[in-house]
Write a protein that holds these residues in place. Structure first.
Motif, PDB file in Angstrom:
ATOM      1  N   SER A   1      -9.296  -1.980   7.885  1.00 15.45           N
ATOM      2  CA  SER A   1      -9.206  -1.874   6.428  1.00 15.45           C
ATOM      3  C   SER A   1      -7.812  -2.229   5.934  1.00 15.45           C
ATOM      4  N   LEU A   2      -6.843  -2.245   6.848  1.00 20.23           N
ATOM      5  CA  LEU A   2      -5.466  -2.598   6.492  1.00 20.23           C
ATOM      6  C   LEU A   2      -5.172  -4.082   6.711  1.00 20.23           C
ATOM      7  N   ARG A   3      -6.166  -4.861   7.102  1.00 18.19           N
ATOM      8  CA  ARG A   3      -5.942  -6.257   7.466  1.00 18.19           C
ATOM      9  C   ARG A   3      -5.252  -7.038   6.358  1.00 18.19           C
ATOM     10  N   SER A   4      -5.783  -7.013   5.163  1.00 22.06           N
ATOM     11  CA  SER A   4      -5.196  -7.802   4.074  1.00 22.06           C
ATOM     12  C   SER A   4      -3.819  -7.279   3.679  1.00 22.06           C
ATOM     13  N   ASP A   5      -3.637  -5.960   3.728  1.00 20.17           N
ATOM     14  CA  ASP A   5      -2.328  -5.386   3.395  1.00 20.17           C
ATOM     15  C   ASP A   5      -1.282  -5.788   4.428  1.00 20.17           C
ATOM     16  N   TRP A   6      -1.673  -5.750   5.704  1.00 17.92           N
ATOM     17  CA  TRP A   6      -0.753  -6.165   6.756  1.00 17.92           C
ATOM     18  C   TRP A   6      -0.405  -7.648   6.636  1.00 17.92           C
ATOM     19  N   LEU A   7      -1.386  -8.470   6.279  1.00 21.40           N
ATOM     20  CA  LEU A   7      -1.108  -9.905   6.126  1.00 21.40           C
ATOM     21  C   LEU A   7      -0.093 -10.160   5.016  1.00 21.40           C
ATOM     22  N   ILE A   8      -0.320  -9.557   3.872  1.00 25.13           N
ATOM     23  CA  ILE A   8       0.585  -9.773   2.733  1.00 25.13           C
ATOM     24  C   ILE A   8       1.957  -9.186   3.025  1.00 25.13           C
TER      25      ILE A   8
ATOM     26  N   SER B   1       5.611   3.255   0.799  1.00 20.90           N
ATOM     27  CA  SER B   1       5.745   2.605  -0.511  1.00 20.90           C
ATOM     28  C   SER B   1       6.860   3.243  -1.334  1.00 20.90           C
ATOM     29  N   MET B   2       6.994   4.555  -1.253  1.00 15.98           N
ATOM     30  CA  MET B   2       8.060   5.224  -2.003  1.00 15.98           C
ATOM     31  C   MET B   2       9.445   4.842  -1.472  1.00 15.98           C
ATOM     32  N   ILE B   3       9.567   4.699  -0.157  1.00 16.01           N
ATOM     33  CA  ILE B   3      10.840   4.287   0.438  1.00 16.01           C
ATOM     34  C   ILE B   3      11.224   2.891  -0.038  1.00 16.01           C
ATOM     35  N   THR B   4      10.285   1.977   0.065  1.00 17.14           N
ATOM     36  CA  THR B   4      10.595   0.593  -0.297  1.00 17.14           C
ATOM     37  C   THR B   4      10.844   0.458  -1.796  1.00 17.14           C
ATOM     38  N   LEU B   5      10.099   1.172  -2.601  1.00 17.40           N
ATOM     39  CA  LEU B   5      10.332   1.109  -4.046  1.00 17.40           C
ATOM     40  C   LEU B   5      11.680   1.724  -4.417  1.00 17.40           C
ATOM     41  N   LEU B   6      12.052   2.826  -3.779  1.00 21.78           N
ATOM     42  CA  LEU B   6      13.354   3.437  -4.041  1.00 21.78           C
ATOM     43  C   LEU B   6      14.482   2.479  -3.667  1.00 21.78           C
ATOM     44  N   PHE B   7      14.380   1.859  -2.491  1.00 22.60           N
ATOM     45  CA  PHE B   7      15.392   0.894  -2.080  1.00 22.60           C
ATOM     46  C   PHE B   7      15.467  -0.270  -3.065  1.00 22.60           C
ATOM     47  N   GLY B   8      14.316  -0.784  -3.472  1.00 21.68           N
ATOM     48  CA  GLY B   8      14.295  -1.896  -4.424  1.00 21.68           C
ATOM     49  C   GLY B   8      14.904  -1.524  -5.767  1.00 21.68           C
ATOM     50  N   ILE B   9      14.624  -0.334  -6.249  1.00 26.05           N
ATOM     51  CA  ILE B   9      15.171   0.112  -7.536  1.00 26.05           C
ATOM     52  C   ILE B   9      16.679   0.297  -7.435  1.00 26.05           C
ATOM     53  N   ILE B  10      17.152   0.838  -6.321  1.00 29.28           N
ATOM     54  CA  ILE B  10      18.600   0.979  -6.135  1.00 29.28           C
ATOM     55  C   ILE B  10      19.274  -0.382  -6.180  1.00 29.28           C
ATOM     56  N   THR B  11      18.675  -1.368  -5.523  1.00 26.73           N
ATOM     57  CA  THR B  11      19.291  -2.701  -5.505  1.00 26.73           C
ATOM     58  C   THR B  11      19.290  -3.353  -6.872  1.00 26.73           C
TER      59      THR B  11
ATOM     60  N   MET C   1       1.123   5.653   4.180  1.00 30.71           N
ATOM     61  CA  MET C   1       1.299   4.459   3.380  1.00 30.71           C
ATOM     62  C   MET C   1       2.050   4.786   2.089  1.00 30.71           C
ATOM     63  N   LEU C   2       1.721   5.933   1.526  1.00 28.83           N
ATOM     64  CA  LEU C   2       2.383   6.326   0.284  1.00 28.83           C
ATOM     65  C   LEU C   2       3.871   6.572   0.515  1.00 28.83           C
ATOM     66  N   PHE C   3       4.223   7.192   1.642  1.00 28.64           N
ATOM     67  CA  PHE C   3       5.629   7.439   1.957  1.00 28.64           C
ATOM     68  C   PHE C   3       6.376   6.121   2.125  1.00 28.64           C
TER      69      PHE C   3
ATOM     70  N   LEU D   1      10.601  -4.404  -3.291  1.00 28.22           N
ATOM     71  CA  LEU D   1       9.801  -4.067  -4.482  1.00 28.22           C
ATOM     72  C   LEU D   1       8.388  -4.620  -4.383  1.00 28.22           C
ATOM     73  N   MET D   2       8.271  -5.858  -3.893  1.00 21.57           N
ATOM     74  CA  MET D   2       6.935  -6.457  -3.772  1.00 21.57           C
ATOM     75  C   MET D   2       6.095  -5.733  -2.720  1.00 21.57           C
ATOM     76  N   SER D   3       6.687  -5.446  -1.558  1.00 20.88           N
ATOM     77  CA  SER D   3       5.912  -4.758  -0.533  1.00 20.88           C
ATOM     78  C   SER D   3       5.666  -3.296  -0.912  1.00 20.88           C
ATOM     79  N   GLY D   4       6.600  -2.684  -1.626  1.00 20.05           N
ATOM     80  CA  GLY D   4       6.392  -1.318  -2.086  1.00 20.05           C
ATOM     81  C   GLY D   4       5.225  -1.207  -3.050  1.00 20.05           C
ATOM     82  N   ALA D   5       5.122  -2.174  -3.956  1.00 22.76           N
ATOM     83  CA  ALA D   5       3.984  -2.185  -4.884  1.00 22.76           C
ATOM     84  C   ALA D   5       2.678  -2.400  -4.120  1.00 22.76           C
ATOM     85  N   LEU D   6       2.701  -3.279  -3.137  1.00 20.64           N
ATOM     86  CA  LEU D   6       1.516  -3.523  -2.317  1.00 20.64           C
ATOM     87  C   LEU D   6       1.072  -2.250  -1.596  1.00 20.64           C
ATOM     88  N   TRP D   7       2.017  -1.572  -0.930  1.00 21.46           N
ATOM     89  CA  TRP D   7       1.655  -0.376  -0.171  1.00 21.46           C
ATOM     90  C   TRP D   7       1.277   0.790  -1.077  1.00 21.46           C
TER      91      TRP D   7
END
Length: 177
Positions: free
Chosen positions: A115-122, A5-15, A1-3, A154-160
């Motif tokens: 335990s991932l139910r709410s994270d998967w929904l969002i 989140s880092m991918i999505t946050l990096l992509f979001g920051i680049i954009t 999950m951490l990996f 960025l939103m999903s990266g913060a969530l993950w």
């Protein structure tokens, strides 16, 4: 999950910080994001304790496959139209797969929830929303397409990131007890 989140946050920051991307820049950036996201999702699903024939596992791995194929096609095509439509379809399917994984119960009478139910929904709602919005911004150009996809990332990266840190914290407090 951490990996992831880092991918999505990096992509979001680049954009966010890329002022005037070209079509080639859009496609290269979007392609690496889809490919690495597919690889991280594949790795994550393989590490879950799901049986090999579980429908939830198959749907999630199928969505990762669609992400990977979409990344390759976007890389080869170098077109804003292809990037928007194919990337949008891939992200929307990924979101739908996550919502399915959140809502699907192996046994109908089972009250056990993941335990991932709410994270998967969002994350699923964010993925579907981003995927559905992308084709509407084709005429606005590469900058707008990166903005829409980067905002969702960025939103999903913060969530993950929060999810990964929560799981780590919860596992640590369980060991201490």
């Amino acid at each position: 999950m951490l990996f992831r989140s880092m991918i999505t946050l990096l992509f979001g920051i680049i954009t966010v910080f890329w002022g005037t991307p070209s079509t080639l820049g859009l496609c290269l950036n979007f392609a690496w994001y889809l490919l690495v996201l597919a690889a991280s999702h594949y790795w994550f699903v393989r590490r879950l304790a799901l049986p090999r024939d579980d429908v939830k596992r198959l749907v999630l791995l199928g969505a990762a496959g669609v992400l990977a194929v979409s990344g390759v096609v976007v890389f080869i095509a170098v077109s804003t139209v292809v990037a928007a439509w194919l990337g949008g379809v891939a992200l929307a399917l990924m979101g739908a797969a996550e919502i399915f994984a959140a809502l699907h119960h192996r046994n109908k009478d089972s009250s056990v929830k993941s335990s991932l139910r709410s994270d998967w929904l969002i994350s699923g709602v964010l993925g579907i929303g981003t995927g559905l919005l992308l084709p509407f911004f084709i005429a606005a150009g590469p900058h707008a397409l990166l903005g829409v996809s980067g905002g969702g990332a960025l939103m999903s990266g913060a969530l993950w990131l929060l999810s990964a840190l929560t799981v780590r914290h919860d596992s640590r407090t369980t060991k201490e007890k």
